[in-house]
Design an enzyme around this catalytic site. Sequence first.
Site, PDB file in Angstrom:
ATOM      1  N   HIS A 125       0.905  -1.273  -0.131  1.00 16.45           N
ATOM      2  CA  HIS A 125      -0.046  -0.045  -0.012  1.00 16.45           C
ATOM      3  C   HIS A 125       1.010   1.298  -0.022  1.00 16.45           C
ATOM      4  O   HIS A 125       0.275   2.567  -0.427  1.00 16.45           O
ATOM      5  CB  HIS A 125      -0.946  -0.148   1.312  1.00 16.45           C
ATOM      6  CG  HIS A 125      -0.330   0.204   2.605  1.00 16.45           C
ATOM      7  ND1 HIS A 125      -0.210  -0.709   3.345  1.00 16.45           N
ATOM      8  CD2 HIS A 125      -0.276   1.149   3.190  1.00 16.45           C
ATOM      9  CE1 HIS A 125       0.283  -0.411   4.509  1.00 16.45           C
ATOM     10  NE2 HIS A 125       0.422   0.918   4.335  1.00 16.45           N
ATOM     11  N   ASP A 166       0.498  -7.328   1.241  1.00 16.37           N
ATOM     12  CA  ASP A 166       0.694  -6.351   1.807  1.00 16.37           C
ATOM     13  C   ASP A 166       2.357  -6.049   1.565  1.00 16.37           C
ATOM     14  O   ASP A 166       2.862  -5.423   2.327  1.00 16.37           O
ATOM     15  CB  ASP A 166       0.215  -5.437   2.955  1.00 16.37           C
ATOM     16  CG  ASP A 166       0.296  -4.095   3.007  1.00 16.37           C
ATOM     17  OD1 ASP A 166       0.309  -3.446   1.739  1.00 16.37           O
ATOM     18  OD2 ASP A 166       0.335  -3.529   3.910  1.00 16.37           O
ATOM     19  N   SER A 186       4.834   2.268   7.913  1.00 20.37           N
ATOM     20  CA  SER A 186       4.676   1.255   7.073  1.00 20.37           C
ATOM     21  C   SER A 186       5.733   0.817   6.176  1.00 20.37           C
ATOM     22  O   SER A 186       6.438   1.576   5.539  1.00 20.37           O
ATOM     23  CB  SER A 186       3.408   1.504   6.116  1.00 20.37           C
ATOM     24  OG  SER A 186       2.224   0.973   6.387  1.00 20.37           O
TER      25      SER A 186
END
Length: 407
Positions: free
Chosen positions: A140, A170, A247
Site C-alpha cells: 500500500h 501487503d 509502514s
Amino acid sequence: MDGQHRAFRPLLRPLFRPLFRPLFWIGAAIALAGVQSGCREANISSPPNPVTETSPSSAVKSSTAGMALPPNFVVQVVEKVGPAVVRINASRTVRNPEAESPWGRLFETPQQDGNSERVDRGTGSGFIFDEKGLVMTNAHVVDKADLVTVLLKDGRQFKGKVLGEDPLTDVAVIKIEASNLPAIGLGDSKDLLPGEWAIAIGNPLGLDNSVTVGIISATGRSGSDIGISDRRVRFIQTDAAINPGNSGGPLLNAMGQVIGVNTAIIQGAQGLGFAIPIDSAQLIAQQLVANGKAEHAYLGVQMIDLTPELRDRLNQEEQLKIDAEKGVLVVKVVPNSPAAAGGIRSGDVVQAIDDRPTRTTDDVQQAVEAARPGGIISVKVKQRGEARNLRITLGKLEPEVLVRDRP
C-alpha cells in the site's frame, strides 16, 4: 446461491460488520507542507552474527555522572542496521479525482487543474534486504504509484522501480540501481514468543530515522482478529510505537535481525501495532522478484464461524436444519469458483480440510493458503444434514477476484 439460502444473507450481514473495525494502514505521512501526505531470484542475506561490542568512541556519555557508559543493545542495533532503513516517497496521478482514492482517504490531498487531475503523495518506510538494491516495503506504500523515490540515511537518493506488489499480504519489492549499499539480515519469525524485545525503525509522520522499542505482544493474529479478514497473514502484534509513515519499515529483534514488516495500527488505540512475519514476507518477496507477482490458491467461499447460538437462530428463523455442533458455515459460494465446481453449497458446514479440523474461518484460510493453485484438497462438509467428502481443485486468486469476493 440457491433460493433456499439466499434469504439468510441479510441476516448474516450484521455478523460480518464487527470484523471491520477501524484499521489504519500506516503507509503515508506528511510529504509536503499542506499535503498529508532484472533480478531472477532474491538473494536473501543470511542472518548476521549477534551484535558485537562497539568501539569506545560510540559509547553514550551520562549527563549526570559525567562518565562514559557502554551503549545498550538498542543503540548497537540502530548503529548496525539503521543505515539500511530507507524512506520511500511515492506519488500517483489521479486522472479522475471524483473517483474515490484510497490514498485520498488517508491524507486529504488538494485537487488541482479544476478537478481534472490530482497528484497524491505519500511517504512510507522500507529496508534494503539485498546489497544488489532490493528494498522491501508494503504494497500500500507504492500502490499504483507513478514515481517512487528511495532516500538513504547517508543522503543518497535513487529512483525506485517496483518489481511487484502483493495486496493480499501487503508486501512489495523495489529495485534501486546503486553500489555500496548496506543491507539488513533477515531473522526467523516462526518461534517468536510474547515478551521478546521488538525494535521499530522508520519515518513516522515524516520524522526520518525514528526508533521505538517495545515487546512482541502476541503472535499469530489473524486478519479477522484485527478487522481485515481478506488478508492471508498471521500478524505479529507489538507495542513498539508505530505511526503513519512507519509502514514497510522493519520490526527487529534484539540481535538486529528483521522479524517483521510493520504494516498497520488500529485507530484510536495505543500499543496495538501489527507486522507481517518476515518468514511470510520473504517467501512473497522471492516470488515478486522472480515473477513480478505472487500466486495464492483460491477456493471461492464466504464463511462465518458456526456457534450454537447462530445455528439455533438459523434453524428457527431460516429453517436450514443445521445439525452440526461446530465448524465453519458457508454463507456464499462464488459462481464458477473451485468451491462451486467441487460441490460446496451455501449452508454447508466445513468441518475438516485434509483431515485437519476446521473450527474457525481462519483455519480454512490457512489450509487454502498452504496449498498451491491447481492443488487438490479434501473437504469434509455437513450438507443438509449429510456428511460428504469433496475433492476440490483450487484455482488461482486474481486481484479482481479479491475485490469482488469480499463480504
